[in-house]
Scaffold this motif. Structure first.
Motif, PDB file in Angstrom:
ATOM      1  N   SER A 107       0.845  -1.195   0.000  1.00  0.00           N
ATOM      2  CA  SER A 107       0.000   0.000   0.000  1.00  0.00           C
ATOM      3  C   SER A 107       0.881   1.247   0.000  1.00  0.00           C
ATOM      4  CB  SER A 107      -0.913   0.026   1.228  1.00  0.00           C
ATOM      5  OG  SER A 107      -1.699   1.202   1.233  1.00  0.00           O
ATOM      6  N   PHE A 108       0.674   2.079  -1.005  1.00  0.00           N
ATOM      7  CA  PHE A 108       1.351   3.372  -1.076  1.00  0.00           C
ATOM      8  C   PHE A 108       0.300   4.478  -0.995  1.00  0.00           C
ATOM      9  CE2 PHE A 108       4.260   0.642  -3.574  1.00  0.00           C
ATOM     10  CZ  PHE A 108       5.456   0.897  -2.897  1.00  0.00           C
ATOM     11  N   PHE A 109       0.678   5.596  -0.421  1.00  0.00           N
ATOM     12  CA  PHE A 109      -0.194   6.767  -0.477  1.00  0.00           C
ATOM     13  C   PHE A 109      -0.353   7.222  -1.927  1.00  0.00           C
ATOM     14  CE2 PHE A 109       1.183   7.436   3.991  1.00  0.00           C
ATOM     15  CZ  PHE A 109      -0.051   7.682   4.577  1.00  0.00           C
ATOM     16  N   ASP A 110      -1.550   7.647  -2.262  1.00  0.00           N
ATOM     17  CA  ASP A 110      -1.829   8.224  -3.574  1.00  0.00           C
ATOM     18  C   ASP A 110      -1.757   9.741  -3.442  1.00  0.00           C
ATOM     19  OD1 ASP A 110      -2.714   9.062  -6.018  1.00  0.00           O
ATOM     20  OD2 ASP A 110      -4.685   8.113  -5.899  1.00  0.00           O
ATOM     21  N   GLY A 111      -0.664  10.314  -3.918  1.00  0.00           N
ATOM     22  CA  GLY A 111      -0.480  11.758  -3.823  1.00  0.00           C
ATOM     23  C   GLY A 111      -1.368  12.541  -4.766  1.00  0.00           C
ATOM     24  N   LEU A 112      -2.077  11.823  -5.648  1.00  0.00           N
ATOM     25  CA  LEU A 112      -2.997  12.472  -6.586  1.00  0.00           C
ATOM     26  C   LEU A 112      -4.461  12.289  -6.170  1.00  0.00           C
ATOM     27  CD1 LEU A 112      -1.427  11.474 -10.031  1.00  0.00           C
ATOM     28  CD2 LEU A 112      -1.166  13.629  -8.801  1.00  0.00           C
ATOM     29  N   ALA A 113      -4.703  11.684  -5.022  1.00  0.00           N
ATOM     30  CA  ALA A 113      -6.077  11.425  -4.585  1.00  0.00           C
ATOM     31  C   ALA A 113      -6.883  12.724  -4.516  1.00  0.00           C
ATOM     32  CB  ALA A 113      -6.072  10.744  -3.226  1.00  0.00           C
ATOM     33  N   GLU A 114      -8.115  12.673  -5.000  1.00  0.00           N
ATOM     34  CA  GLU A 114      -8.980  13.850  -4.930  1.00  0.00           C
ATOM     35  C   GLU A 114      -9.311  14.206  -3.492  1.00  0.00           C
ATOM     36  OE1 GLU A 114     -12.437  13.598  -7.341  1.00  0.00           O
ATOM     37  OE2 GLU A 114     -11.328  13.179  -9.191  1.00  0.00           O
ATOM     38  N   ASP A 115      -9.451  13.190  -2.649  1.00  0.00           N
ATOM     39  CA  ASP A 115      -9.761  13.398  -1.238  1.00  0.00           C
ATOM     40  C   ASP A 115      -8.582  12.886  -0.414  1.00  0.00           C
ATOM     41  OD1 ASP A 115     -10.727  13.480   1.358  1.00  0.00           O
ATOM     42  OD2 ASP A 115     -12.739  12.793   0.811  1.00  0.00           O
ATOM     43  N   LEU A 116      -7.668  13.776  -0.089  1.00  0.00           N
ATOM     44  CA  LEU A 116      -6.460  13.374   0.634  1.00  0.00           C
ATOM     45  C   LEU A 116      -6.769  12.938   2.062  1.00  0.00           C
ATOM     46  CD1 LEU A 116      -3.969  16.124  -0.619  1.00  0.00           C
ATOM     47  CD2 LEU A 116      -4.001  13.698  -1.259  1.00  0.00           C
ATOM     48  N   GLU A 117      -7.781  13.527   2.656  1.00  0.00           N
ATOM     49  CA  GLU A 117      -8.162  13.126   4.014  1.00  0.00           C
ATOM     50  C   GLU A 117      -8.674  11.685   4.010  1.00  0.00           C
ATOM     51  OE1 GLU A 117      -7.553  14.548   6.716  1.00  0.00           O
ATOM     52  OE2 GLU A 117      -7.150  16.646   6.210  1.00  0.00           O
ATOM     53  N   ALA A 118      -9.442  11.339   2.991  1.00  0.00           N
ATOM     54  CA  ALA A 118      -9.930   9.959   2.871  1.00  0.00           C
ATOM     55  C   ALA A 118      -8.761   9.008   2.636  1.00  0.00           C
ATOM     56  CB  ALA A 118     -10.943   9.857   1.728  1.00  0.00           C
ATOM     57  N   GLU A 119      -7.755   9.465   1.912  1.00  0.00           N
ATOM     58  CA  GLU A 119      -6.565   8.652   1.682  1.00  0.00           C
ATOM     59  C   GLU A 119      -5.829   8.400   2.999  1.00  0.00           C
ATOM     60  OE1 GLU A 119      -3.702   6.648  -0.872  1.00  0.00           O
ATOM     61  OE2 GLU A 119      -5.860   6.972  -0.776  1.00  0.00           O
ATOM     62  N   CYS A 120      -5.752   9.417   3.840  1.00  0.00           N
ATOM     63  CA  CYS A 120      -5.163   9.245   5.168  1.00  0.00           C
ATOM     64  C   CYS A 120      -5.951   8.221   5.979  1.00  0.00           C
ATOM     65  CB  CYS A 120      -5.136  10.573   5.915  1.00  0.00           C
ATOM     66  SG  CYS A 120      -3.996  11.798   5.256  1.00  0.00           S
ATOM     67  N   GLN A 121      -7.263   8.339   5.943  1.00  0.00           N
ATOM     68  CA  GLN A 121      -8.113   7.421   6.693  1.00  0.00           C
ATOM     69  C   GLN A 121      -7.968   5.993   6.195  1.00  0.00           C
ATOM     70  OE1 GLN A 121      -9.569   8.187   9.425  1.00  0.00           O
ATOM     71  NE2 GLN A 121     -10.442   6.155   9.755  1.00  0.00           N
ATOM     72  N   ARG A 122      -7.827   5.842   4.872  1.00  0.00           N
ATOM     73  CA  ARG A 122      -7.629   4.500   4.304  1.00  0.00           C
ATOM     74  C   ARG A 122      -6.373   3.845   4.882  1.00  0.00           C
ATOM     75  NH1 ARG A 122      -4.469   2.110   0.666  1.00  0.00           N
ATOM     76  NH2 ARG A 122      -3.411   4.058   0.090  1.00  0.00           N
ATOM     77  N   VAL A 123      -5.292   4.592   4.950  1.00  0.00           N
ATOM     78  CA  VAL A 123      -4.042   4.035   5.481  1.00  0.00           C
ATOM     79  C   VAL A 123      -4.156   3.797   6.979  1.00  0.00           C
ATOM     80  CG1 VAL A 123      -1.582   4.483   5.812  1.00  0.00           C
ATOM     81  CG2 VAL A 123      -2.661   4.998   3.612  1.00  0.00           C
ATOM     82  N   ASN A 124      -4.796   4.720   7.690  1.00  0.00           N
ATOM     83  CA  ASN A 124      -5.016   4.513   9.130  1.00  0.00           C
ATOM     84  C   ASN A 124      -5.771   3.213   9.386  1.00  0.00           C
ATOM     85  OD1 ASN A 124      -3.771   6.920   9.912  1.00  0.00           O
ATOM     86  ND2 ASN A 124      -5.685   8.081   9.935  1.00  0.00           N
ATOM     87  N   GLU A 125      -6.819   2.983   8.596  1.00  0.00           N
ATOM     88  CA  GLU A 125      -7.636   1.783   8.786  1.00  0.00           C
ATOM     89  C   GLU A 125      -6.858   0.524   8.420  1.00  0.00           C
ATOM     90  OE1 GLU A 125     -11.155   2.515   6.516  1.00  0.00           O
ATOM     91  OE2 GLU A 125     -11.951   4.003   7.938  1.00  0.00           O
ATOM     92  N   LEU A 126      -6.041   0.609   7.402  1.00  0.00           N
ATOM     93  CA  LEU A 126      -5.225  -0.546   7.013  1.00  0.00           C
ATOM     94  C   LEU A 126      -4.257  -0.917   8.130  1.00  0.00           C
ATOM     95  CD1 LEU A 126      -4.080  -2.633   5.059  1.00  0.00           C
ATOM     96  CD2 LEU A 126      -2.653  -0.820   4.088  1.00  0.00           C
ATOM     97  N   ILE A 127      -3.566   0.074   8.673  1.00  0.00           N
ATOM     98  CA  ILE A 127      -2.607  -0.190   9.746  1.00  0.00           C
ATOM     99  C   ILE A 127      -3.322  -0.745  10.973  1.00  0.00           C
ATOM    100  CG2 ILE A 127      -0.962   0.881  11.349  1.00  0.00           C
ATOM    101  CD1 ILE A 127      -0.185   2.791   9.064  1.00  0.00           C
ATOM    102  N   ALA A 128      -4.477  -0.172  11.298  1.00  0.00           N
ATOM    103  CA  ALA A 128      -5.242  -0.657  12.447  1.00  0.00           C
ATOM    104  C   ALA A 128      -5.693  -2.099  12.236  1.00  0.00           C
ATOM    105  CB  ALA A 128      -6.447   0.253  12.690  1.00  0.00           C
ATOM    106  N   SER A 129      -6.087  -2.427  11.008  1.00  0.00           N
ATOM    107  CA  SER A 129      -6.560  -3.786  10.714  1.00  0.00           C
ATOM    108  C   SER A 129      -5.453  -4.823  10.863  1.00  0.00           C
ATOM    109  CB  SER A 129      -7.137  -3.852   9.296  1.00  0.00           C
ATOM    110  OG  SER A 129      -6.111  -3.817   8.312  1.00  0.00           O
TER     111      SER A 129
END
Length: 237
Positions: free
Chosen positions: A98-120
């Motif tokens: 999993s890499f961060f998408d620096g082009l994501a339209e919703d960067l906050e949602a991208e942060c949350q996606r990674v947070n949830e992945l790490i938590a899982s």
């Protein structure tokens, strides 16, 4: 904090690579967060050279950070500096990376996606990072709260300036998206690598200054299993 000095960059990289290899052989479903940049490059190459078939079949890799607005295919992207020397030659399946998408339209949602992945995954098993000239870890710039999970950061001038070395032409760098210092502190093992005499001043600060948010790397001193590994050139003593 365990502070260890190695005679050469090669010895430092060998030690770091051996640590990762031994860990994943004992913990085959480990979740590992790694940094891009020049410091871990030889560590990555050594891991690839010494890995045995099956070592990384169940390991999950998470990229530490990314420049906002930079395409993943750009050779200067943080993703490229992990993908090309480590992920691709190891043959890691895409669903385990999993890499961060620096082009994501919703960067906050991208942060949350990674947070949830790490938590899982129950948190990170290993986080291995370099250290910026201003003491940043990942793109957690000075002043970042130690309680911060993945977030968008405003880059300091020194970070944007030093970051130009990764690009073939002048590239505007104003923001980053990064795993947070809270993730760093919660990881089972946190490792900071540094090499070269250009890092002497910041290593000296980490060793001598008290823990404070103006120096993100000082968080390593309050980690329950934190390691600062440097080569002799980076050692200020």
């Amino acid at each position: 904090m365990n502070y260890q000095v190695f005679d050469t960059y090669e010895a430092l990289s060998q030690h770091a690579a051996q640590f990762v290899l031994e860990y994943v052989r004992q913990h085959p479903t480990a979740t590992i967060c790694v940094a891009s940049g020049q410091t871990p490059m030889l560590t990555f190459q050594t891991i690839v050279a010494q890995a045995q078939p099956g070592d990384f079949d169940q390991v999950t890799f998470i990229g530490l950070d990314e420049w906002v607005g930079i395409e993943p295919s750009n050779p200067g992207s943080c993703r490229a500096y992990i993908d090309l020397p480590l992920i691709t030659p190891l043959g890691i399946s895409p669903e385990r990376v999993s890499f961060f998408d620096g082009l994501a339209e919703d960067l906050e949602a991208e942060c949350q996606r990674v947070n949830e992945l790490i938590a899982s995954k129950g948190g990170l098993d290993i986080i291995m990072v370099g250290i910026g000239m201003n003491g940043h870890l990942g793109l957690n710039e000075p002043g970042t709260s130690f309680d911060t999970y993945a977030h968008i950061s405003q880059l300091e001038e020194v970070t944007a300036s030093v970051g130009q070395k990764y690009f073939q032409s002048e590239t505007p760098l104003t923001q980053g998206i990064t795993v947070g210092l809270k993730h760093f502190l919660e990881a089972k093992t946190a490792i900071v690598l540094a090499n070269g005499d250009g890092k002497q001043n910041i290593i000296k600060r980490v060793l001598e200054e008290p823990v404070h948010e103006g120096l993100p790397a000082s968080a390593l001193k309050i980690h329950s299993n934190g390691h600062l590994w440097v080569d002799s050139a980076a050692n200020p003593a």
